[in-house]
Enzyme design. Structure first.
Site, PDB file in Angstrom:
ATOM      1  CG  HIS A  31      -7.545   4.597   0.834  1.00  0.00           C
ATOM      2  ND1 HIS A  31      -7.087   3.988  -0.288  1.00  0.00           N
ATOM      3  CD2 HIS A  31      -6.491   5.258   1.385  1.00  0.00           C
ATOM      4  CE1 HIS A  31      -5.800   4.269  -0.439  1.00  0.00           C
ATOM      5  NE2 HIS A  31      -5.408   5.031   0.568  1.00  0.00           N
ATOM      6  CG  HIS A  86      -1.904   1.147   1.230  1.00  0.00           C
ATOM      7  ND1 HIS A  86      -3.271   0.940   1.276  1.00  0.00           N
ATOM      8  CD2 HIS A  86      -1.739   2.493   1.184  1.00  0.00           C
ATOM      9  CE1 HIS A  86      -3.884   2.108   1.259  1.00  0.00           C
ATOM     10  NE2 HIS A  86      -2.976   3.069   1.204  1.00  0.00           N
ATOM     11  CD  GLN A 127      -6.599  11.580  -1.430  1.00  0.00           C
ATOM     12  OE1 GLN A 127      -5.453  11.206  -1.622  1.00  0.00           O
ATOM     13  NE2 GLN A 127      -7.229  11.395  -0.283  1.00  0.00           N
ATOM     14  CD  GLU A 142      -6.213   6.964   5.895  1.00  0.00           C
ATOM     15  OE1 GLU A 142      -6.687   6.981   4.746  1.00  0.00           O
ATOM     16  OE2 GLU A 142      -5.045   7.279   6.167  1.00  0.00           O
ATOM     17  CG  ASP A 184      -0.826   5.336   3.494  1.00  0.00           C
ATOM     18  OD1 ASP A 184      -1.214   5.335   2.320  1.00  0.00           O
ATOM     19  OD2 ASP A 184      -1.499   5.809   4.431  1.00  0.00           O
ATOM     20  CG  HIS A 226      -1.227   6.942  -1.825  1.00  0.00           C
ATOM     21  ND1 HIS A 226      -2.505   7.114  -2.287  1.00  0.00           N
ATOM     22  CD2 HIS A 226      -1.333   6.264  -0.653  1.00  0.00           C
ATOM     23  CE1 HIS A 226      -3.359   6.573  -1.422  1.00  0.00           C
ATOM     24  NE2 HIS A 226      -2.663   6.052  -0.419  1.00  0.00           N
TER      25      HIS A 226
HETATM   26 FE   FE2 Z   1      -3.390   5.224   1.488  1.00  0.00          FE
END
Ligand code: FE2
Length: 411
Positions: A208, A55, A150, A211, A307, A57
């Site tokens: 996601h 995981h 996102q 979170e 992450d 980005h």
């Molecule tokens: Fe993430």
């Protein structure tokens, strides 16, 4: 090629590894070199399957402070900073940063990366660039791409179509962000949309999920229920699930039954979640990492991810998954001897299950000859001493090498 004196996955008995044409052909305690065969003595060092980043980005990495720093350090200011940085996103900018980041990872023994790519923008340039990079890096650093909304699927203009277009462009997995949608109804609907799209297009899913420190954020039950009902099972992954940290225990007991039935995977991101969660708390402050220990004990597959690497959400990181495990064991209170010894699985075999690597991964005859050698005799010591990755071989080819860390004592 014959490797001798390898301590494979915490074994105390040295083994020999034969590699021919990029494939493991034999792994046994006693193998004699064939005439003319190259022999490499590993000197009793730890050999592991390559590390896997499950995981990250990559499209946002290496952008911290550009154009502004995230001064509060919160997730929501991170999203604001990123929307400013997004304005100058170009294919070349992404290509340059991803190429730098994958080399950081390679130095730390990583050979597979699942990257989320933001598709909520004026164009899908980031997705196009990542698809191009996946092709170029194939066989050196294998990328798996998640179409990641996102700013939401239902809460962003044209969000559904952007997801469909991203899948058409070549995403391997469909994402979602239920806790960021405007309403609970949108949250559920976005998950129905994402999992149905994945089922229709035969893609993996990585959400996601929850979170947030809000114990009422319950996207996870919807993800698990749809994974079960659509027959997607372990093709589905719930990332983060930090709200689970705050669920009441009675609810978790009920939820666990569904989680086991659904067979979904979990990815926890201990570095970033410890940094970002608990921000609305005074004291006591919640750790905000999902229930890794309890999920693992229930036989549910959990892997760890970095992450973010030096971006608006996390201003540190070098691509070392060892650091992720180190933090994870502390924050999840998993410091029993066996827990420490087994913890490399969070960034290797468990992550391989999440990425569906199957027979393409692992140290065994007939599989691709991909492995790493650490400057240590077992994982406990490697973790504790932050041992260097001495070699990283992928499909029988050396793609990275390191030197042991040394200090000169002057007293
Ligand atoms: Fe993430």
């Amino acid at each position: 090629m014959l490797f001798q004196n390898a301590l494979i996955e915490n074994s105390t008995a040295p083994a020999c590894i034969r590699v021919e044409d990029g494939t493991f052909t034999a792994i046994r305690p006693d193998l004699s070199p064939n005439p003319g065969e190259e022999v490499i003595d590993l000197g009793g060092k730890l050999v592991l399957p390559p590390f896997i980043e499950s995981h990250v980005h990559l499209d946002t990495c290496l952008t911290a402070g550009d154009p502004v720093w995230n001064r509060s350090g919160t997730l929501f200011e991170g999203i604001e900073c990123w929307s400013k940085r997004k304005e100058k996103l170009s294919r070349q900018d992404i290509r340059d940063r991803v190429n730098r980041a994958v080399r950081l990872y390679a130095a730390h023994g990583v050979q597979h990366i699942r990257t989320h790519v933001d598709v909520t923008g004026p164009s899908l340039a980031a997705m196009e660039a990542m698809v191009e990079l996946r092709e170029e890096l194939k066989g050196t650093m294998d990328l798996q791409i998640v179409a990641f909304p996102q700013e939401g699927i239902l809460s962003y203009p044209n969000g559904r179509q952007l997801m469909i277009d991203a899948v058409k462009l070549g995403a391997d997995a469909v994402g979602a962000i239920p806790h960021f949608e405007f309403t609970r109804e949108y949250s559920v609907e976005s998950l129905n949309f994402a999992l149905e799209l994945a089922a229709k297009e035969d893609k993996l899913v990585d959400v996601h999920c929850d979170e947030i420190d809000d114990g009422a954020s319950r996207g996870l039950e919807t993800v698990a229920a749809r994974a079960l009902e659509l027959g997607l099972y372990d093709k589905v992954t719930a990332s983060h699930t930090t709200a689970m940290h705050s669920y009441n225990n009675a609810y978790v007991v009920r939820l666990m039954r569904l989680l086991k039935m659904s067979k979904i995977n979990f990815v926890s991101n201990p570095l970033v979640n410890t940094h970002l969660q608990g921000r609305m708390d005074t004291y006591p402050k919640r750790r905000g990492v999902t229930r890794v220990k309890e999920l693992t004990e229930a036989g549910i597959n959990v892997s760890f991810g970095h992450d973010d690497i030096f971006d608006p959400w996390y201003p540190m990181g070098t691509g070392s998954l060892r650091d992720v495990v180190f933090m994870g064991l502390h924050v999840c209170q998993m410091m029993g001897y066996e827990e420490i010894m087994d913890s490399y699985k969070f960034i290797s075999s468990n992550a391989a299950r999440t990425l569906h690597l199957g027979e393409r991964y692992g140290i065994g005859a007939g599989r691709p000859a991909s492995f790493i050698v650490l400057d240590s005799k077992n994982w406990y010591d490697a973790l504790n001493s932050n041992a260097a990755v001495l070699y990283s071989y992928k499909n029988g080819r050396k793609i990275a090498e390191g030197v042991p860390g040394t200090s000169k004592i002057l007293f």
